[in-house]
Design an enzyme around this catalytic site. Sequence first.
Site, PDB file in Angstrom:
ATOM      1  N   GLY A  48       0.773  -1.238   0.000  1.00 34.35           N
ATOM      2  CA  GLY A  48       0.000   0.000   0.000  1.00 34.35           C
ATOM      3  C   GLY A  48       0.797   1.276   0.000  1.00 34.35           C
ATOM      4  N   GLU A 103       4.695   4.655   5.782  1.00 38.01           N
ATOM      5  CA  GLU A 103       3.496   3.826   5.882  1.00 38.01           C
ATOM      6  C   GLU A 103       2.324   4.539   5.225  1.00 38.01           C
ATOM      7  OE1 GLU A 103       2.182   0.975   5.912  1.00 38.01           O
ATOM      8  OE2 GLU A 103       2.553   0.285   7.949  1.00 38.01           O
ATOM      9  N   ASP A 104       1.465   3.771   4.575  1.00 39.84           N
ATOM     10  CA  ASP A 104       0.314   4.367   3.917  1.00 39.84           C
ATOM     11  C   ASP A 104      -0.739   4.817   4.920  1.00 39.84           C
ATOM     12  OD1 ASP A 104      -0.316   1.745   4.582  1.00 39.84           O
ATOM     13  OD2 ASP A 104      -1.234   1.253   2.666  1.00 39.84           O
ATOM     14  N   ASP A 107      -3.278   2.463  11.271  1.00 39.61           N
ATOM     15  CA  ASP A 107      -4.587   1.982  11.683  1.00 39.61           C
ATOM     16  C   ASP A 107      -4.515   1.564  13.153  1.00 39.61           C
ATOM     17  OD1 ASP A 107      -7.097   0.751  11.792  1.00 39.61           O
ATOM     18  OD2 ASP A 107      -6.888  -0.209   9.861  1.00 39.61           O
ATOM     19  N   LYS A 135      -5.653   6.876  11.089  1.00 41.26           N
ATOM     20  CA  LYS A 135      -7.012   6.480  11.486  1.00 41.26           C
ATOM     21  C   LYS A 135      -7.015   6.259  13.001  1.00 41.26           C
ATOM     22  CE  LYS A 135      -9.350   3.768   8.525  1.00 41.26           C
ATOM     23  NZ  LYS A 135      -9.935   2.546   7.906  1.00 41.26           N
ATOM     24  N   PHE A 156     -14.068   2.296   5.429  1.00 42.87           N
ATOM     25  CA  PHE A 156     -13.271   1.484   4.516  1.00 42.87           C
ATOM     26  C   PHE A 156     -12.866   2.366   3.343  1.00 42.87           C
ATOM     27  CE2 PHE A 156     -12.492  -3.130   3.578  1.00 42.87           C
ATOM     28  CZ  PHE A 156     -11.561  -2.887   2.578  1.00 42.87           C
ATOM     29  N   VAL A 157     -11.607   2.776   3.332  1.00 39.22           N
ATOM     30  CA  VAL A 157     -11.131   3.705   2.308  1.00 39.22           C
ATOM     31  C   VAL A 157     -10.214   3.010   1.313  1.00 39.22           C
ATOM     32  CG1 VAL A 157     -11.372   5.756   3.740  1.00 39.22           C
ATOM     33  CG2 VAL A 157      -9.239   4.484   3.787  1.00 39.22           C
ATOM     34  N   ASP A 163      -6.049  -0.446  -0.941  1.00 33.21           N
ATOM     35  CA  ASP A 163      -6.812  -1.339  -1.798  1.00 33.21           C
ATOM     36  C   ASP A 163      -7.918  -2.072  -1.063  1.00 33.21           C
ATOM     37  OD1 ASP A 163      -5.749  -4.655  -1.661  1.00 33.21           O
ATOM     38  OD2 ASP A 163      -4.956  -3.132  -0.326  1.00 33.21           O
ATOM     39  N   ARG A 169      -6.102   0.675  -5.857  1.00 33.12           N
ATOM     40  CA  ARG A 169      -4.868   1.376  -5.491  1.00 33.12           C
ATOM     41  C   ARG A 169      -4.590   2.544  -6.438  1.00 33.12           C
ATOM     42  NH1 ARG A 169      -2.037  -1.759  -1.788  1.00 33.12           N
ATOM     43  NH2 ARG A 169      -2.269  -4.008  -1.992  1.00 33.12           N
TER      44      ARG A 169
END
Length: 184
Positions: A48, A103-104, A107, A135, A156-157, A163, A169
């Site tokens: 990601g 990092e994307d 979470d 997040k 949910f993004v 993805d 993506r």
Amino acid sequence: MSHNLYEDVKETPIYTKEEIQAVVARMGAEISRDYADKNPVMISVLRGAFVFMADLVRAITVPCEIDFMAVSSYGAGTESSGRVRILKDLDTNVEGRHVIIVEDVLDSGVTLSKLIEMFKSRGCASLAVATMFDKPDRRKAHVEVAYNGLVIPNEFVVGYGLDYAEKYRNLPDLCVLKPEVYTK
């Protein structure tokens, strides 16, 4: 039959590609300032983060190196198990180096906190985290972030590298995936 990916996401993006690029430019300037004479190693956690990593390193104006690693902490579920399994390790020796984990999305923080422990045990001179999306509503482990992009809701993004089932993506904006897509 052609399928438009935008049919699967809510109409209004959470963040547009222009908003994302402005934040990446800011983060690149901050890293350039902070690492002017340090030649950091930027480490992307695949898959990601590769889109963010590519944009971020182009926004950095000082010498830096890149490397990639792939990890798994989910097993067969959708929640992190807390066990980090390295699928592809680094090619670069990070001992004595200034490392920035790219990092994307931050979470739960569980996987990233385990990676931080692992890098510290490898003898980095310094260690920082740069995350494009944060997040905070899902956080289970504390992670210190030096370069934070944008806060996102607990939805949910997809897009900008994120993805669902290896799709979406390539969307340039960050969008909310319609629930009917992932609850089928």
